[in-house]
Scaffold this motif. Sequence first.
Motif, PDB file in Angstrom:
ATOM      1  N   GLY B  93      36.971  52.396  46.194  1.00  0.00           N
ATOM      2  CA  GLY B  93      37.652  53.639  46.427  1.00  0.00           C
ATOM      3  C   GLY B  93      37.399  54.231  46.015  1.00  0.00           C
ATOM      4  N   ILE B  94      39.012  55.627  45.804  1.00  0.00           N
ATOM      5  CA  ILE B  94      38.431  56.678  44.718  1.00  0.00           C
ATOM      6  C   ILE B  94      38.035  56.734  43.911  1.00  0.00           C
ATOM      7  CG2 ILE B  94      39.151  59.183  44.392  1.00  0.00           C
ATOM      8  CD1 ILE B  94      37.459  58.906  47.008  1.00  0.00           C
ATOM      9  N   THR B  95      39.633  55.576  43.196  1.00  0.00           N
ATOM     10  CA  THR B  95      40.102  55.067  41.801  1.00  0.00           C
ATOM     11  C   THR B  95      39.498  54.250  41.029  1.00  0.00           C
ATOM     12  OG1 THR B  95      42.429  55.298  42.269  1.00  0.00           O
ATOM     13  CG2 THR B  95      41.440  56.860  41.646  1.00  0.00           C
ATOM     14  N   GLY B  96      39.280  54.367  40.078  1.00  0.00           N
ATOM     15  CA  GLY B  96      39.438  52.601  39.667  1.00  0.00           C
ATOM     16  C   GLY B  96      37.980  51.764  39.099  1.00  0.00           C
ATOM     17  N   GLY B  97      37.365  50.955  38.251  1.00  0.00           N
ATOM     18  CA  GLY B  97      35.901  50.704  38.373  1.00  0.00           C
ATOM     19  C   GLY B  97      35.582  49.730  38.308  1.00  0.00           C
ATOM     20  N   GLY B  98      34.674  49.074  38.606  1.00  0.00           N
ATOM     21  CA  GLY B  98      34.041  47.547  38.343  1.00  0.00           C
ATOM     22  C   GLY B  98      33.739  47.244  39.570  1.00  0.00           C
ATOM     23  N   ASN B  99      33.549  47.802  40.890  1.00  0.00           N
ATOM     24  CA  ASN B  99      33.206  47.926  42.582  1.00  0.00           C
ATOM     25  C   ASN B  99      34.057  46.923  42.952  1.00  0.00           C
ATOM     26  OD1 ASN B  99      31.243  48.271  44.015  1.00  0.00           O
ATOM     27  ND2 ASN B  99      30.067  47.315  42.942  1.00  0.00           N
ATOM     28  N   LYS B 100      35.073  47.204  42.418  1.00  0.00           N
ATOM     29  CA  LYS B 100      36.217  47.182  43.313  1.00  0.00           C
ATOM     30  C   LYS B 100      36.076  46.981  45.300  1.00  0.00           C
ATOM     31  CE  LYS B 100      39.706  46.127  39.560  1.00  0.00           C
ATOM     32  NZ  LYS B 100      40.535  46.493  39.054  1.00  0.00           N
ATOM     33  N   LEU B 101      35.152  47.004  46.006  1.00  0.00           N
ATOM     34  CA  LEU B 101      35.416  46.866  47.061  1.00  0.00           C
ATOM     35  C   LEU B 101      36.760  46.408  47.806  1.00  0.00           C
ATOM     36  CD1 LEU B 101      31.326  46.093  47.470  1.00  0.00           C
ATOM     37  CD2 LEU B 101      32.710  48.297  47.712  1.00  0.00           C
ATOM     38  N   THR B 102      37.095  47.146  48.699  1.00  0.00           N
ATOM     39  CA  THR B 102      38.152  46.143  50.184  1.00  0.00           C
ATOM     40  C   THR B 102      37.158  46.070  51.064  1.00  0.00           C
ATOM     41  OG1 THR B 102      39.642  48.478  48.794  1.00  0.00           O
ATOM     42  CG2 THR B 102      39.926  46.964  51.114  1.00  0.00           C
ATOM     43  N   PHE B 103      37.011  44.715  51.507  1.00  0.00           N
ATOM     44  CA  PHE B 103      36.570  44.641  52.702  1.00  0.00           C
ATOM     45  C   PHE B 103      37.368  44.271  53.313  1.00  0.00           C
ATOM     46  CE2 PHE B 103      31.841  42.876  51.779  1.00  0.00           C
ATOM     47  CZ  PHE B 103      32.751  42.579  50.472  1.00  0.00           C
ATOM     48  N   GLY B 104      36.847  44.560  54.864  1.00  0.00           N
ATOM     49  CA  GLY B 104      37.850  44.705  56.141  1.00  0.00           C
ATOM     50  C   GLY B 104      37.713  42.931  56.354  1.00  0.00           C
ATOM     51  N   THR B 105      38.063  42.369  57.693  1.00  0.00           N
ATOM     52  CA  THR B 105      38.565  41.226  58.005  1.00  0.00           C
ATOM     53  C   THR B 105      37.637  40.505  59.322  1.00  0.00           C
ATOM     54  OG1 THR B 105      39.807  42.157  59.823  1.00  0.00           O
ATOM     55  CG2 THR B 105      40.850  41.374  57.927  1.00  0.00           C
ATOM     56  N   GLY B 106      36.422  41.552  58.984  1.00  0.00           N
ATOM     57  CA  GLY B 106      35.428  41.294  59.813  1.00  0.00           C
ATOM     58  C   GLY B 106      35.048  41.375  61.284  1.00  0.00           C
TER      59      GLY B 106
END
Lengths: 113, 113
Positions: B93-106
Amino acid sequence: DAGITQSPRHKVTETGTPVTLRCHQTENHRYMYWYRQDPGHGLRLIHYSYGVKDTDKGEVSDGYSVSRSKTEDFLLTLESATSSQTSVYFCAISRTGSNEKLFFGSGTQLSVL
Amino acid sequence: TQLLEQSPQFLSIQEGENLTVYCNSSSVFSSLQWYRQEPGEGPVLLVTVVTGGEVKKLKRLTFQFGDARKDSSLHITAAQPGDTGLYLCAGAGITGGGNKLTFGTGTQLKVEL
């Protein structure tokens, strides 16, 4: 390969029982994460830790708690397991939190009957 | 919540064929990662793309980040059985820390002889 060990690798439990999954790393990475992987949903973040005793919620944190008393260990607890928590759980680590690459463990297959 | 949609969900091809996997979102990402996952194992990072329009090559795999940083593609040339696996994209994400990746469904790829 990154030194990440998840235990147990497989577990079958009954609804209503408490369950604890363990993640152990030998890389001395600051960040640790718990994800669950379900068909059609990809990987979803449950909780993460950015240091000893420092944790925060992820996208699907309800019903889960975590603890990190040492850099190398990150525990995920299901206080009262439900069938909807049947899933594959992955632990991941990263050196920093700045969107750096994640190293994943091999996963824990949890079945709640 | 940022969503990442991958297409196709499943792909079964013959050895030697070419293929493209797509990862699309309505959100802008600061960077995008591609992972490959084999049965019984955790995902392993293949590449990270950071700049809009960026193209990266990894042997027979070509990764592209969209100009607007909302989408990405993975192209495999002359697929081999060893390419079989689950391919996951993950956006930071553009904002927010903690390496909060958003994963696709694959995308589940099977390459047959």
